[in-house]
Design a protein around this motif. Structure first.
Motif, mmCIF file in Angstrom:
data_model
loop_
_atom_site.group_PDB
_atom_site.id
_atom_site.type_symbol
_atom_site.label_atom_id
_atom_site.label_comp_id
_atom_site.label_asym_id
_atom_site.label_seq_id
_atom_site.Cartn_x
_atom_site.Cartn_y
_atom_site.Cartn_z
ATOM 1 N N VAL A 183 0.864 -1.182 0.000
ATOM 2 C CA VAL A 183 0.000 0.000 0.000
ATOM 3 C C VAL A 183 0.897 1.229 0.000
ATOM 4 C CG1 VAL A 183 -1.691 1.311 1.339
ATOM 5 C CG2 VAL A 183 -1.914 -1.179 1.110
ATOM 6 N N ARG A 184 0.769 2.056 -1.015
ATOM 7 C CA ARG A 184 1.732 3.149 -1.214
ATOM 8 C C ARG A 184 1.198 4.530 -0.834
ATOM 9 N NH1 ARG A 184 4.771 0.375 -5.162
ATOM 10 N NH2 ARG A 184 5.158 -1.626 -4.172
ATOM 11 N N GLY B 274 -2.491 8.435 2.699
ATOM 12 C CA GLY B 274 -3.861 8.645 3.142
ATOM 13 C C GLY B 274 -4.626 7.347 3.268
ATOM 14 N N ASN B 275 -4.429 6.444 2.308
ATOM 15 C CA ASN B 275 -5.097 5.139 2.371
ATOM 16 C C ASN B 275 -4.605 4.321 3.562
ATOM 17 O OD1 ASN B 275 -6.783 5.374 0.141
ATOM 18 N ND2 ASN B 275 -5.237 4.650 -1.282
ATOM 19 N N ALA B 276 -3.297 4.322 3.775
ATOM 20 C CA ALA B 276 -2.749 3.560 4.904
ATOM 21 C C ALA B 276 -3.305 4.084 6.222
ATOM 22 C CB ALA B 276 -1.226 3.639 4.902
ATOM 23 N N GLY B 277 -3.348 5.387 6.369
ATOM 24 C CA GLY B 277 -3.890 5.963 7.593
ATOM 25 C C GLY B 277 -5.365 5.667 7.775
ATOM 26 N N ASN C 209 -2.328 -3.310 -2.883
ATOM 27 C CA ASN C 209 -2.019 -2.022 -3.482
ATOM 28 C C ASN C 209 -3.269 -1.368 -4.078
ATOM 29 O OD1 ASN C 209 -1.228 -0.691 -6.330
ATOM 30 N ND2 ASN C 209 0.357 -0.244 -4.828
ATOM 31 N N GLU C 210 -3.335 -0.044 -4.004
ATOM 32 C CA GLU C 210 -4.507 0.697 -4.439
ATOM 33 C C GLU C 210 -4.850 0.465 -5.907
ATOM 34 O OE1 GLU C 210 -1.843 1.826 -2.965
ATOM 35 O OE2 GLU C 210 -2.318 3.114 -1.264
ATOM 36 N N ALA C 211 -3.844 0.372 -6.753
ATOM 37 C CA ALA C 211 -4.083 0.249 -8.193
ATOM 38 C C ALA C 211 -4.149 -1.200 -8.651
ATOM 39 C CB ALA C 211 -2.983 0.987 -8.967
#
Length: 301
Positions: A138-139, A142-145, A250-252
């Motif tokens: 996960v890069r 904001g998503n990780a948080g 990963n988001e993508a």
């Protein structure tokens, strides 16, 4: 405030002072790694950092917060910070100084310099966790948080980030956790294969969140609910009340084939509308709450 948490006479007012620049450098990863420190910005994050700090001090453990810098107006709005900062090096600062320290365009009047809070994988697994979120590659900070915050809300026991994931101490990631970074254990730099093996050795199941998974999360929850109502005599693809590690990708690209192959099941969150898929934070929240709800047991009569 001064080093005992009580108000001082004059605030720090020079945004170009060495002390201010030293704090501002923590927005960059090299300085964070070199010093083992990071920034918490805003009342919510700093409040939770100070609460953790005080709990650790009471327990005879090292504290978390090294310094706090706050504006007079912030302390007027949140008078509890004076008590929470007891024993911490704490200083009044002007808005210009706080703007120079903070990573945000519009700082919220308070900044804390904190020591790293991550723990080892063995420390987490030896505690017998029942619900763990694993972030694989996960890069986006904001998503990780956001996932860490969702895991905290769902009552998860830990969040684990693989070696190729974002730095959770990135200021944007810290802000996105809304203080949850200081609530539950976080492991950094894990090897996903070793992690999965360690989870299985401790009796944990492994589920992969996969939009193309053959197991439908809604059906899985229905199966589990029916089995519980039948007094555990029914069957389900996977008992959601079991200790579980959820893998999120990963988001993508999502999870890689190698990561998917490590899981007991590939679980899809159904999409009933026209959206192509759910974003990482939303999908992780739905999955974690599905496990959390089942782990709470059947509702009382």
């Amino acid at each position: 405030m001064n080093e005992t948490g009580r108000p001082q006479d004059l605030p720090l007012s020079n945004p170009r002072a060495d002390r201010v620049r030293d704090v501002a450098k923590l927005a960059g990863r090299p300085a964070r790694l070199r010093r083992g420190q990071f920034l918490a910005e805003g009342p919510q994050a700093v409040r939770e950092a100070l609460r953790l700090h005080q709990r650790r001090i009471v327990a005879g453990e090292p504290g978390v917060v090294h310094e706090v810098f706050a504006s007079a107006s912030c302390l007027d709005r949140y008078p509890e910070f004076e008590e929470l900062s007891e024993g911490v090096s704490a200083w009044l600062a002007t808005d210009d100084v706080l703007a120079a320290m903070a990573d945000t365009v519009n700082p919220q009047g308070i900044v804390a310099v904190c020591g790293f809070v991550d723990v080892s994988l063995s420390e987490v697994l030896d505690a017998g966790p029942r619900l763990v979120a694993v972030l694989c590659q996960v890069r986006d900070p904001g998503n990780a948080g956001t996932v860490l915050r969702a895991a905290d809300a769902a009552g998860a026991d830990a969040v684990i980030l693989t070696a190729s994931s974002v730095d959770i101490y990135n200021p944007k990631a810290v802000r996105s956790t809304a203080g949850s970074l200081f609530h539950l254990p976080v492991v950094l730099g894990a090897d996903v294969e070793e992690l999965v093996a360690a989870c299985r050795s401790r009796g944990m199941g492994v589920l992969a969140a996969d939009g193309y998974g053959q197991v439908n999360l809604d059906r899985l929850q229905d199966e589990n609910a029916a089995r519980r109502l039948a007094g555990s005599t029914g069957t389900s693809s996977y008992p959601l009340e079991n200790p579980t590690a959820w893998l999120f990708g990963n988001e993508a690209q999502g999870l890689s084939e190698a990561e998917l192959a490590l899981a007991d099941h590939r679980v899809a969150v159904p999409v009933y509308g026209a959206a192509e898929s759910l974003n990482l934070g939303t999908a992780a929240t739905v999955c974690l709450y599905a496990s959390a709800r089942s782990q709470q047991g059947p509702p009382a009569d």
